[in-house]
Design a protein around this motif. Structure first.
Motif, PDB file in Angstrom:
ATOM      1  N   ASN A  92       0.836  -1.206   0.000  1.00 53.45           N
ATOM      2  CA  ASN A  92       0.000   0.000   0.000  1.00 53.45           C
ATOM      3  C   ASN A  92       0.867   1.250   0.000  1.00 53.45           C
ATOM      4  OD1 ASN A  92      -2.757  -1.205   0.386  1.00 53.45           O
ATOM      5  ND2 ASN A  92      -1.806  -1.948   2.271  1.00 53.45           N
ATOM      6  N   VAL A  93       0.297   2.345  -0.498  1.00 51.78           N
ATOM      7  CA  VAL A  93       0.904   3.656  -0.336  1.00 51.78           C
ATOM      8  C   VAL A  93       0.103   4.405   0.719  1.00 51.78           C
ATOM      9  CG1 VAL A  93       1.847   3.826  -2.663  1.00 51.78           C
ATOM     10  CG2 VAL A  93      -0.474   4.649  -2.215  1.00 51.78           C
ATOM     11  N   PRO A 145       0.261   9.087 -15.575  1.00 50.87           N
ATOM     12  CA  PRO A 145       1.372   8.166 -15.794  1.00 50.87           C
ATOM     13  C   PRO A 145       2.679   8.935 -15.969  1.00 50.87           C
ATOM     14  CG  PRO A 145      -0.478   7.699 -17.268  1.00 50.87           C
ATOM     15  CD  PRO A 145      -0.739   9.023 -16.635  1.00 50.87           C
ATOM     16  N   PRO A 146       3.827   8.263 -15.865  1.00 44.30           N
ATOM     17  CA  PRO A 146       5.110   8.940 -16.107  1.00 44.30           C
ATOM     18  C   PRO A 146       5.138   9.587 -17.485  1.00 44.30           C
ATOM     19  CG  PRO A 146       5.480   6.773 -15.155  1.00 44.30           C
ATOM     20  CD  PRO A 146       4.017   6.845 -15.494  1.00 44.30           C
ATOM     21  N   ILE A 340      -0.871  -0.298  -3.959  1.00 49.30           N
ATOM     22  CA  ILE A 340       0.064   0.160  -4.981  1.00 49.30           C
ATOM     23  C   ILE A 340      -0.421  -0.280  -6.359  1.00 49.30           C
ATOM     24  CG2 ILE A 340       2.399  -0.108  -5.895  1.00 49.30           C
ATOM     25  CD1 ILE A 340       3.432  -0.250  -3.049  1.00 49.30           C
ATOM     26  N   ILE A 341      -0.834  -1.523  -6.464  1.00 45.37           N
ATOM     27  CA  ILE A 341      -1.327  -2.042  -7.733  1.00 45.37           C
ATOM     28  C   ILE A 341      -2.773  -1.587  -7.924  1.00 45.37           C
ATOM     29  CG2 ILE A 341      -1.830  -4.135  -9.039  1.00 45.37           C
ATOM     30  CD1 ILE A 341       0.429  -5.497  -7.542  1.00 45.37           C
ATOM     31  N   SER A 342      -3.089  -1.156  -9.119  1.00 42.71           N
ATOM     32  CA  SER A 342      -4.433  -0.638  -9.378  1.00 42.71           C
ATOM     33  C   SER A 342      -5.494  -1.692  -9.096  1.00 42.71           C
ATOM     34  CB  SER A 342      -4.547  -0.161 -10.832  1.00 42.71           C
ATOM     35  OG  SER A 342      -4.298  -1.222 -11.727  1.00 42.71           O
ATOM     36  N   LEU A 348      -4.617   3.884 -11.689  1.00 45.31           N
ATOM     37  CA  LEU A 348      -3.231   3.755 -12.096  1.00 45.31           C
ATOM     38  C   LEU A 348      -2.446   3.014 -11.024  1.00 45.31           C
ATOM     39  CD1 LEU A 348      -2.489   7.359 -13.461  1.00 45.31           C
ATOM     40  CD2 LEU A 348      -3.020   5.307 -14.794  1.00 45.31           C
ATOM     41  N   THR A 349      -1.547   2.156 -11.440  1.00 46.87           N
ATOM     42  CA  THR A 349      -0.629   1.509 -10.508  1.00 46.87           C
ATOM     43  C   THR A 349       0.469   2.496 -10.154  1.00 46.87           C
ATOM     44  OG1 THR A 349      -1.051  -0.735 -11.281  1.00 46.87           O
ATOM     45  CG2 THR A 349       1.092  -0.330 -10.285  1.00 46.87           C
TER      46      THR A 349
END
Length: 380
Positions: A92-93, A145-146, A340-342, A348-349
C-alpha cells in the motif's frame, strides 16, 4: 580595403535566442520540479488513518509542498499551500496532506422545508457556482502516468469548449483530455468522505456523451470526468436542482423528529464550529428510509434536511483509496491509503515517475485553487 562582416538575419538571431531561452526554461522546469519520495516501511509500521500525523513513522517521510492559487476564498487570498508526505510498504501507499483553510466547512446544499415544500437553501447550484458557504471543503488529487503531461492539457476554458456537446454550467470551462492519456483522480470531501471513509475515485479522459438529465439541464455536465464504477460514496438527496423551485428528497430520516431547525443551524456561515456538526449535513442511508408523503407530513416547516445522502451500507472496496481527516486551528489534515497495484482498470498503478497535482476547495463547488508544476513521485 574593406572587410566584409557576417551579420545574421534578425529573424535567425531571434530564433536562436528563443531556442536558448526554451532550453533554459525546460531545464529549470525539471531541475526545480518537486519530488515526493515514498519512504519504504514495514507493513507493521503503517500509520493509523485518523487525520493526525503524530504517528512516529511519518518522520521517515520527507515533506514537499505546492502553493496553490486562484481559488475561491481561503481567507480572501484564494491561495493555500499543501504539504505532502508519502510512505509505502510494498503493498500500500500512504499519503498525508496538510493545507491551510481558515474555516471548517460541512454544509452541502441543505434543504429547508417551507410551506410544506422542500427547497434548496442557496441559489447558485444550477449554475455550478455555489461559493456562498453551502458547499463542503474538498481536496482533489490528480495522478498521471510517467511522462511530460502538462495540466494545461486537461484545462479547456470558455463557455462552450466542446461545440458538439454541452457547455459548462459555470461558463468557465471543462476538464477533459484529447489524447489517450487516462488520469486518475481522487476527491476527498469533508462530509461524504468523513462519514463513509471513502475517497471518491474518478478518472479523467476524453469528453463523454451527456446524459438525458444533463441535456435537460437537471445535472451538471463535467466533460471528461467520470466516477469509477461502483465508486460512489455519496449522492445528492434530491433530483431537481433548479434554484427557487421545490425539490423532492430521495430519502428521509428514519426518525422524522431527529432533524434540526433552521433557527438552530446557521445556514449562512462558511464554517462549522465543531467536528460533531458533520451529522447535520449528511444523511446516512442506514439511518434513513425512502421518501413517503406520510413521513414527510410529520416533519414541520423550518426543518433542515441534509442535501447529501451517504452510501454507508457497504464498505470501501478492497484496494481503493480510504481516508480520515481532521480540521484544527486553521488546517485540514488528510491521511489516505491505497493499494500500490491498481484495483480496477480505471486506476493507475503507483510507480516512480508518476506526476501529481492538487486542487483544494474552500467551501466552493468549482472554484478550486491549483498549481501548474506537477509533483514527481519516486518509490524507494
Amino acid at each position: 580595403m574593406t572587410t566584409d562582416k557576417w551579420h545574421p538575419h534578425p529573424m535567425l538571431y531571434a530564433a536562436a535566442v528563443a531556442c536558448v531561452v526554451a532550453i533554459g526554461i525546460t531545464a529549470a522546469f525539471f531541475l526545480m520540479q518537486p519530488i515526493l519520495r515514498f519512504a519504504s516501511i514495514d507493513k507493521r509500521q503503517a500509520p493509523l488513518l485518523d487525520g493526525d500525523t503524530s504517528d512516529e513513522i511519518w518522520i521517515r517521510a520527507e515533506p514537499v509542498s505546492a502553493l496553490t492559487a486562484h481559488g475561491g476564498d481561503f481567507g480572501g487570498s484564494g491561495e493555500t499551500r499543501v504539504e505532502i508526505r508519502a510512505l509505502h510498504d510494498n503493498e500500500n501507499v500512504y499519503l498525508a496532506f496538510v493545507w491551510s483553510d481558515p474555516t471548517r466547512s460541512f454544509k452541502h446544499l441543505p434543504l429547508v422545508k417551507e410551506d410544506g415544500q422542500w427547497r434548496l437553501a442557496q441559489t447558485q447550484e444550477a449554475a455550478a457556482d455555489v461559493e456562498g458557504g453551502a458547499y463542503e471543503d474538498r481536496l482533489a488529487i490528480m495522478l498521471s502516468p510517467p511522462g511530460a503531461f502538462l495540466i494545461g492539457g486537461a484545462i479547456h476554458l470558455g463557455v462552450n469548449p466542446l461545440p458538439s456537446k454541452l457547455g459548462s454550467l459555470s461558463k468557465r470551462g471543462l476538464h477533459f483530455v484529447h489524447t489517450g492519456v487516462r488520469l486518475d483522480v481522487w476527491e476527498w470531501r469533508a462530509v461524504s468522505s468523513g462519514l463513509s471513509g471513502w475517497v471518491q475515485d474518478r478518472h479523467l479522459g476524453p469528453p463523454i456523451e451527456p446524459t438525458a438529465e444533463q441535456l435537460a439541464g437537471h445535472q451538471r455536465y463535467e466533460g471528461g470526468f467520470v466516477v469509477d464504477e461502483d465508486e460512489i460514496p455519496s449522492e445528492l438527496n434530491f433530483r431537481s436542482s433548479f434554484a427557487g423551485q421545490s425539490v423532492k428528497p430521495l430519502r428521509l430520516p428514519a426518525m422524522a423528529g431527529s432533524l434540526q431547525t433552521a433557527e438552530r443551524l446557521n445556514l449562512l456561515a462558511h464554517h462549522s464550529k465543531s467536528a460533531e456538526d458533520i451529522r447535520y449535513w449528511g444523511l446516512r442511508k442506514t439511518e434513513s428510509v425512502a421518501y413517503s408523503p406520510a413521513i414527510d407530513a410529520q416533519i414541520p416547516d423550518g426543518a433542515v434536511l441534509p442535501g447529501l445522502l451517504i452510501n454507508d451500507d457497504k464498505p470501501v472496496p478492497e484496494g481503493e483509496p480510504q481516508c480520515a481527516a481532521d480540521w484544527a486551528v486553521g488546517f485540514w489534515t488528510l491521511e489516505c491509503r491505497r493499494s500500490i497495484i491498481s484495483a480496477d482498470r480505471d486506476d493507475l498503478t503507483f510507480s516512480s515517475g508518476m506526476l501529481m497535482w492538487l486542487a483544494p476547495f474552500d467551501h466552493a463547488q468549482t472554484r478550486h485553487s491549483y498549481h501548474l508544476r506537477p509533483i514527481k513521485l519516486e518509490l524507494e
